[in-house]
Every structure is written in C-alpha cells, then in structure tokens.
Scaffold this motif. Sequence first.
Motif, PDB file in Angstrom:
ATOM      1  N   PRO A 160       4.916  15.860 -21.195  1.00  0.00           N
ATOM      2  CA  PRO A 160       4.123  16.337 -22.381  1.00  0.00           C
ATOM      3  C   PRO A 160       3.408  15.221 -23.202  1.00  0.00           C
ATOM      4  O   PRO A 160       3.846  14.279 -23.279  1.00  0.00           O
ATOM      5  CB  PRO A 160       5.491  16.987 -23.478  1.00  0.00           C
ATOM      6  N   VAL A 161       2.179  15.444 -23.562  1.00  0.00           N
ATOM      7  CA  VAL A 161       1.255  14.567 -23.937  1.00  0.00           C
ATOM      8  C   VAL A 161       1.587  13.540 -24.834  1.00  0.00           C
ATOM      9  O   VAL A 161       1.681  12.547 -24.845  1.00  0.00           O
ATOM     10  CB  VAL A 161      -0.220  15.020 -23.905  1.00  0.00           C
ATOM     11  N   ALA A 162       2.344  14.298 -25.642  1.00  0.00           N
ATOM     12  CA  ALA A 162       2.701  13.393 -27.150  1.00  0.00           C
ATOM     13  C   ALA A 162       3.859  12.399 -26.714  1.00  0.00           C
ATOM     14  O   ALA A 162       3.639  11.320 -27.046  1.00  0.00           O
ATOM     15  CB  ALA A 162       3.172  14.351 -28.111  1.00  0.00           C
ATOM     16  N   VAL A 163       4.699  12.835 -25.954  1.00  0.00           N
ATOM     17  CA  VAL A 163       5.749  11.807 -25.361  1.00  0.00           C
ATOM     18  C   VAL A 163       5.391  10.871 -24.568  1.00  0.00           C
ATOM     19  O   VAL A 163       5.654   9.744 -24.815  1.00  0.00           O
ATOM     20  CB  VAL A 163       6.876  12.680 -24.441  1.00  0.00           C
ATOM     21  N   VAL A 164       4.484  11.048 -23.627  1.00  0.00           N
ATOM     22  CA  VAL A 164       3.947  10.250 -22.588  1.00  0.00           C
ATOM     23  C   VAL A 164       3.083   9.196 -23.351  1.00  0.00           C
ATOM     24  O   VAL A 164       3.155   7.838 -23.182  1.00  0.00           O
ATOM     25  CB  VAL A 164       3.384  10.916 -21.307  1.00  0.00           C
ATOM     26  N   GLN A 165       2.458   9.807 -24.434  1.00  0.00           N
ATOM     27  CA  GLN A 165       1.669   8.899 -25.223  1.00  0.00           C
ATOM     28  C   GLN A 165       2.443   7.802 -25.803  1.00  0.00           C
ATOM     29  O   GLN A 165       2.109   6.575 -25.793  1.00  0.00           O
ATOM     30  CB  GLN A 165       0.839   9.589 -26.271  1.00  0.00           C
ATOM     31  N   LEU A 166       3.563   8.207 -26.451  1.00  0.00           N
ATOM     32  CA  LEU A 166       4.479   7.207 -26.833  1.00  0.00           C
ATOM     33  C   LEU A 166       4.881   6.332 -26.159  1.00  0.00           C
ATOM     34  O   LEU A 166       5.305   4.983 -26.482  1.00  0.00           O
ATOM     35  CB  LEU A 166       5.567   8.035 -27.614  1.00  0.00           C
ATOM     36  N   LEU A 167       5.022   6.632 -24.766  1.00  0.00           N
ATOM     37  CA  LEU A 167       5.722   5.612 -23.821  1.00  0.00           C
ATOM     38  C   LEU A 167       4.706   4.450 -23.388  1.00  0.00           C
ATOM     39  O   LEU A 167       4.946   3.509 -22.842  1.00  0.00           O
ATOM     40  CB  LEU A 167       6.033   6.493 -22.540  1.00  0.00           C
TER      41      LEU A 167
END
Length: 564
Positions: free
Chosen positions: A143-150
């Motif tokens: 999911p884009v939001a999670v991967v962005q946080l990573l």
Amino acid sequence: MAAAVVVANGLTKQEKRAGGIDGPTNPMVTPLLTDLYQFTMAYAYWKAGKHNERAVFDLYFRRNPFGGEYTVFAGLEECIRLIANFKFTEDEIAFIQASLPSSCEIGFYNYLRGLDCSDVEIHAISEGFVVFPKIPLMRVEGPVAVVQLLETPLVNLINYASLVATNAARHRFVAGKSKLLLEFGLRRAQGPDGGIGASKYCYMGGFDATSNVAAGKLFGIPLRGTHSHAFISSFMSPDEITEKSLKRSDGSNVCEDFVGSVQAWLRKLKWSKLLGGIFGETNQSELAAFASYALAFPKNFLALVDTYDVMRSGIPNFCAVALALNDLGYKAVGIRLDSGDLAYQSCEARKFFQAIEKEFKVPDFGKTSITASNDLNEETLGALNKQGHEVDAFGIGTHLVTCYAQPALGIVFKLVEINNQPRIKLSEDVSKVSIPCKKRSYRLYGKEGYPLVDIMTGENEPSPKVGERILCRHPFNESKRAYVVPQRVEELMKCYWPGRSGKDREELPPINLIRERCIKQLEQMRPDHMRRLNPTPYKVSVSAKLYDFIHFLWLNEAPVGELQ
Ligand SMILES: Nc1ncnc2c1ncn2[C@@H]1O[C@H](COP(=O)(O)OP(=O)(O)OP(=O)(O)O)[C@@H](O)[C@H]1O
Ligand SMILES: O=P(O)(O)OC[C@H]1O[C@H](OP(=O)(O)OP(=O)(O)O)[C@H](O)[C@@H]1O
Ligand SMILES: O=C(O)c1cccnc1
Ligand SMILES: [Mg+2]
C-alpha cells in the motif's frame, strides 16, 4: 502498559506477525525514524483515498563509492527486522498527531493504529552480494502510504551499512588475503550506532575481528585487542612490580622472579654478537609495563613498542620478556607499531626477531607477529605493499569506520509502478532517470566463470537461459549493447518478506555466513573490476523489451518544448 495479547502457539500477536524475527538491533529504529514528509504524504494519500493503492518502489544507488566499480550490499537483515515488527505505539501516534496540523482528521490516526507490514512484499538481493549501480537492491511493494513511510528508514539502514562494508572489502583487497585485519574504529565512529554498525559491517566486508566489545556480544564477532600507550607510560620502574612469580605453562613449577629473568635476558641480548650495538640502555618503565602485562597474560603477550623508541627500547624490551616467557613454555604473540615509518620499522623488527631465532635457537621466533596501526587507509596500505613490509596484522580505525574517502553511498528509493501502471522519474541528468516497472534482475556469467553483466527485465518476461543468446542494452545509451550467451544465470532478488503473497520467505543467515558469501562474491569478480586505479566498469543492462518500454514512457512523459 497493556498486557500483550497471547494468541495460538503461545506467541503474542506481535510475535506472530513478525514471523519470529527480532526487532531492529538499535531500539532507535522505530516507525518514527523517518522524515516528516513521509507522514504528510501518508496523510494526503489517506485523505485522497489513495493510501491502499498498490505501489512498487526500487531501492538502488547510482554510483559505486570510493572511485571503485563495485559495492557490497549490507543492511538487509536490519530492514527485515524493521518490517517484521513495524507497528506504532499509542505514544508514537500521539506524537505524530501533535506534529501534524490540527486540521488532520482523527480517522488517519486510527488508520495508523491498525498499520503493519503484513501487506508489504519485499524482494531483495542477498546480503553480502557484490552489487552495481541502478540494479534494485530491494523491491518494496505494498500500500503506497505504508511503503512511503518506509523510504527513509530503509535507505538509512542500507546506506552506511553498504558503504562501510564496501570500505572494509576495499581495505581487505589492498591488504591481501593473508593479513589479519582488525577494526579499531569505535572511538572515532559517528556516535554509538556508527560504531556498532561499523564493527558489524566491516566484519561482513572481510575484516577478521573488532575491538568493540558491544559488537562482539551483539553479533558474535571475534574480539581482539592489544593495549595503549597509557598502559606503558603508567609504569615508572620494574621495582614497582611486587608479584613477580609466574607458573610454567605446564604448571610443573614456578619462576619466583620473572622480572629478574627478563632483566637477565635483556643483558644477554645486549652482549650478543648479532644484536650488540643496536641498543644500549632500554627504557626501564617500558620494561616494567611489558613484564607486568606478561605476568597478567602470559599466553597472550603482545606489546605496544613505540612509546619511547622502537628499535632502541621497545623491541629489545619485548624480546627480553618474550624470551623469559619462552623459558617457561609460553609463546609471545607479538608487537604493535603505532607511529613512524611502519614499513621500515616492521622490516627492522623482523630482522631482530630472526637474529634472535638464530642466535638463541628459539624455533619460530622470527615469525613473531607484527601488528601495525596509526591512521591507516587504502593508500597507506598500498604504499606499504609497494615499499615491502613485514606486517602481519593491521589495526584500522578512523579512515575505515568514518568512510573518510566518501561519506555517503547515495541510495535512492523510487516509485516504479502504481496500480500496475509503470512510473518513470525524468531528470535533466540522464543518470538520474529512474528505470520504470516491476522488474526482475539476473547476473549472467561467462565462460571463465566471471559475472559478465547484470540485466533487468520486466517482471513477466521469460528469464535469460543458459546457452541462449540475449541482447543486453545500456538502459539509456542506444549505441551501447552486447549479445551475451550466459553459461550461468542467477536471479538476483529473492523474497525476504512475502506479505500476503504466500511465497516462501528466504532465511536470514547468521553474520559469519554472510561474511563468507561476501568474500566468495568478491573473489569471483574479474580482477580488472576490482583494481584501485582505473577499474573497468561492470556492465549493467536492460532487456531489449524493457529498453523499448523505458524510452516509450520517457517520450510519453517528457513535455515537448516550444521555441519562440
Ligand atoms: N612506510 C610508510 N609509507 C607510507 N605511509 C606510512 C608509512 N609508515 C607510516 N605511514 C603513514 O604515515 C602517517 C604518519 O602519521 P604521523 O606523522 O601523524 O604519525 P607519527 O608521527 O608517526 O605518529 P603519532 O601518531 O605518534 O603522531 C600515518 O598515516 C601512517 O599510517
Ligand atoms: O589511527 P586509527 O586508524 O584511527 O586507529 C586507531 C588508533 O586508535 C588508537 O590510538 P589513538 O589514535 O586514540 O591515539 P594515538 O594516535 O596517540 O595512538 C590506536 O593506537 C590507533 O592509533
Ligand atoms: O586494541 C588495540 O590495540 C586498539 C583498540 C582500539 C583502538 N586502538 C587500538
Ligand atoms: Mg592515532
């Protein structure tokens, strides 16, 4: 604090999610160890109802460090530890809420509360592999939001780890296989995490041991060390040694006056035919320090010999103690040189040891180990080799752990696909154009067993086959291409975190196995890629199909200018 919820098998929910993988070594590695803009973007994705769109990001670097043509990939295990245990605490959520504008809706924080990485899939090259620019080291999908946080923590965990492992590998390359390499950098490292990371990843990159005790405990890295000038200069005279007795190594009897025996040996050395004239009166406080150290560690006696004068004091004093130990059945380990001309002094020391072996018939005394330290780096190691030296072990600190020659690797994390739509990032600087699509990559080996080229293909393209000719194209330069008939094809990325894909998860091997893998990888490279001066670039390519697609997308996305 709420009690952990125990589910089946006696595991807590958190442990089950983590698949038995421990959390990051450094407790500072939490979901908050990221840049603020990752949270603001996550909020904006969420607000737009876009947060669960499936995104694919590639993590890679653009240029090899230290003017070289290879890099060692390190830091993967710590990334997987973060992913496996990624979960916000209430405290962390409260802090994010306080840090974002008050207009942000409460539903976002409920969303964060439920977030983990169970829907994230990670493919990566195995830790310890030799890697090259542009080839994804990790592919993170979810999911884009999670991967962005990573993004920030993953880049952080790989950047220094790979840089310092490469630095260690480069020092090993110059020093040669037979030398003992000791990492002595803790005091000079960039803070505690820099120190711990340096010890871990220098070992991975081919060092033999570290002086860092915490790293020894955390990772099982062999510990080694000598003593400092302070120990030598803390002694005033042999008279201050009160407990002078030393048992023979076999325990059969006791030498009541070991210090007297050392002094007797020193007189013998002074009057010997071979050694006479090299030295006169040696420094007695140094002699006291050496004798005292030998009494404390008769089986591991190693002396720092440059406090006063290497050839006129340190070496003869060391030899007197070593010979007195030898009388009692102990074998001294050796000396450390920490200043002056290390090539010259090591050769002089070796001659002295060999003369003693000859004159006093002490087997192998000529082979007594010589350790050198003091601001060593690739250049000084290379210079010592050119001049000829007799050093057996190098202790290296500042230049190694601070990566003095290049302080960052420049890892990037780029979106390559969203909702199955390939994405490209354009740049005036061609080397900064990203390679779109969810990809696979392969290493193709030639007839002589060396890797020839790495090639990226689209995820669903057939893999290159042994014995089948394949066109390898430079990703951006039309005229650079080559046919390759691989003798071996190795797929580079493996699944290290399957998310919900149902794929098998690749095991995380212990550090000593990663180190062995790394050494093997470095040895299999063609020597011209490895040399320090003008190394040959290793070829990194894309399939013909991917090449066409990159350029199609490039043209599609690049605006057409208007001349007035
Ligand atoms: N034979 C050699 N060839 C090239 N470089 C050398 C050689 N021997 C030592 N060096 C390097 O030369 C530098 C000497 O540094 P420097 O002059 O600061 O040390 P020093 O005066 O010998 O010792 P101290 O640390 O006590 O000041 C170090 O970086 C060392 O690694
Ligand atoms: O030189 P590095 O590669 O960083 O290796 C570690 C150094 O740390 C120790 O002493 P320190 O430098 O603290 O004191 P010294 O310079 O007086 O020996 C050791 O004697 C080395 O010189
Ligand atoms: O053990 C040593 O000799 C040592 C350890 C750290 C730094 N310098 C030297
Ligand atoms: Mg020093």
